[in-house]
Design a protein around this motif. Structure first.
Motif, PDB file in Angstrom:
ATOM      1  N   ARG A  78       1.885   2.117 -12.996  1.00 53.06           N
ATOM      2  CA  ARG A  78       1.314   3.274 -12.301  1.00 53.06           C
ATOM      3  C   ARG A  78       1.555   4.528 -13.120  1.00 53.06           C
TER       4      ARG A  78
ATOM      5  N   ARG B  32      -0.846   3.830  -3.971  1.00 60.99           N
ATOM      6  CA  ARG B  32      -1.738   4.833  -4.574  1.00 60.99           C
ATOM      7  C   ARG B  32      -1.124   6.225  -4.531  1.00 60.99           C
TER       8      ARG B  32
ATOM      9  N   SER C 207       0.842  -1.194   0.000  1.00 58.35           N
ATOM     10  CA  SER C 207       0.000   0.000   0.000  1.00 58.35           C
ATOM     11  C   SER C 207       0.883   1.252   0.000  1.00 58.35           C
ATOM     12  N   ASN C 208       0.449   2.291   0.689  1.00 60.66           N
ATOM     13  CA  ASN C 208       1.129   3.592   0.610  1.00 60.66           C
ATOM     14  C   ASN C 208       2.277   3.715   1.606  1.00 60.66           C
TER      15      ASN C 208
END
Length: 485
Positions: free
Chosen positions: A295, A244, A214-215
């Motif tokens: 991304r 993200r 995740s972040n």
């Protein structure tokens, strides 16, 4: 997020006052007898957070002496409680879980050695400001494992989730599940910031031995050994796992040994700063450094001074740095310099895959956050001597022995089942009668006083707290094979 920042500022304020306590007294004493004394005291105390920020640019506010990379500003438990871990229980008074789950800044200091058999994941969850200091354990140190299936599917032994300012040092993490139990990492850092993983050893994961999920950002993973992920899903490290946002990650002076692929795997947003510096990658089967660019903006990454060494399990031809164009959203920016490959007769590790060359750039996408960059050959020797949790257990001894001296054929294999847990020697903890986490017999080396609980003072006024200095000294002692009596 605002509450997290406010808590951090408050913690920095308290730490700064501790660090500058003697200096403040001196300022007041010089001006004693006048109104200016009180004004001076209040002004300097009020501006202590600024003083702390000044030290952050120097030494005392980085994670520990010698910390490097994007995670080096991790506060850990600095200024907080010194919590002794006195047993190997899964939970309850004196357990590691009790320390990990406590509120507020805290430092887990081990008074026991051996294997902690967890019933479920040990989670640092939404409760950062923690240091787990495995170098304090006597004897052979501490190993954590899980080998029983639980209904909650909490099988990854160690998890940092939504927890900022965490330091983990000298811990062995070895889950023992068959491949039928999926998604078991050794250590996962999820959606967290300012995390420093140092001298950690993991093996036998059914997913990644290390996972930054995740972040997660402002992360350093250093001097660690990640070995023998279970086939077929045998992975060393996944650094870009469903983020993200842009991330800052340093992967420095680690050993990935006998993992099929993801050595490491990277898939990040543009404007990230990802650096893979001075690592040793040995006996990958099919993939080494994998770069995806799924991304927006594409992955910006620097490979500097790494050593890629083929082993018995390595395919005949492999690529050390390889762009994977699957679902690519943008071109990656890949910088590489000083990387070395070595293969025994009959095998070939090609440094750059042919379709990856078009994405090479002539300077790092970000200035390197690692300042102590060496040659790949020097990194090989350094990692061989110093990576992993110390003292090394039987698993790490075997993995590093199989790595073999530079320029010689090594030994290793892909595994499908976890091995037997190594024996962890017992030992007597150092004497700490004053309860400040430091060995009474050596406190004077750092200006501290036996009999006084002075962990968070800077007795020798060198910009480091007594506790910080002792813990780094102890880490070096453990690497050298010594422990205070």
């Amino acid at each position: 997020m605002k509450n997290t920042r406010e808590a951090t500022y408050s913690a920095n304020f308290g730490v700064s006052i501790c660090l500058h306590q003697k200096r403040l007294r001196k300022h007041a004493e010089r001006l004693a007898g006048s109104r200016r004394a009180l004004c001076a005291w209040l002004l300097v105390a009020f501006l202590s957070p600024l003083g702390g920020s000044a030290h952050a640019a120097g030494q005392s506010q980085i994670a520990f002496p010698g910390a490097e990379g994007y995670g080096k500003m991790a506060l850990g438990g600095r200024g907080g409680a010194i919590v002794p871990v006195t047993n190997l229980n899964d939970s309850g008074p004196g357990s590691l879980r009790e320390c990990v789950e406590m509120p507020g800044p805290r430092n887990c200091v081990f008074r026991v050695s051996g294997v902690i058999h967890l019933i479920k994941t040990l989670a640092v969850k939404g409760n950062g400001r923690l240091s787990i200091l495995g170098q304090t354990a006597p004897g052979g140190g501490v190993l954590v494992t899980i080998d029983r299936v639980n209904s909650a599917k909490q099988h990854t032994p160690l998890l940092v989730k939504r927890a900022d300012d965490v330091i983990i040092r000298h811990i062995r993490v070895r889950p023992r599940f068959s491949n039928a139990v999926r998604n078991v990492d050794g250590l996962t850092v999820e959606d967290s910031r300012r995390v420093y993983v140092d001298h950690v050893s993991t093996s036998w994961a059914t997913d990644e031995n290390f996972n930054a999920y995740s972040n997660t950002s402002d992360l350093t993973v250093a001097y660690s050994v990640f070995g023998e992920g279970l086939n077929k899903h045998s992975k060393c490290a996944l650094l870009g796992s469903d983020p993200r946002m842009p991330q800052n990650i340093s992967f420095w002076s680690n050993a990935c040994i006998s993992n099929r692929d993801r050595n490491p795997d990277d898939n990040h947003y543009g404007k990230s700063c990802i650096e893979i510096v001075n690592n040793v990658f040995f006996n990958a089967a099919s993939e080494w450094g994998e770069v995806f660019s799924q991304r927006p903006g594409g992955t910006p990454i620097a490979f500097v001074g790494n050593y890629f060494k083929a082993g018995p399990s390595t395919n005949d031809v492999t690529y050390a740095i390889n762009w994977n164009d699957t679902n690519s959203a943008a071109a990656p920016q890949i910088y590489q310099t000083g990387n070395v490959t070595w293969s025994p007769k009959g095998k070939s590790v090609v440094l750059i895959a042919p379709d990856t060359e078009q994405h090479l750039v002539d300077k790092p996408p970000c200035p390197l956050a690692i300042s102590k960059v060496t040659s790949a050959e020097e990194a090989y020797e350094e990692v061989s001597r110093r990576a992993g949790a110390f003292p090394r257990d039987g698993v790490d001894e075997r993995l590093i022995e199989g790595l073999a001296p530079i320029g010689t054929k090594g030994r290793g294999k892909m595994v499908r089942e976890p091995g037997e847990l190594p024996e962890i020697a017992q030992g007597e903890p150092y004497v700490d009668a004053d309860g400040d986490g430091m060995a009474d017999g050596v406190e004077s080396q750092f200006g501290a006083k036996p009999g006084a609980n002075d962990a968070w003072e800077d007795s020798d006024e060198d910009g480091w707290t007594n506790f910080d200095e002792f813990m780094q000294w102890l880490s070096e002692e453990r690497v050298a094979g010594r422990y205070p009596q």
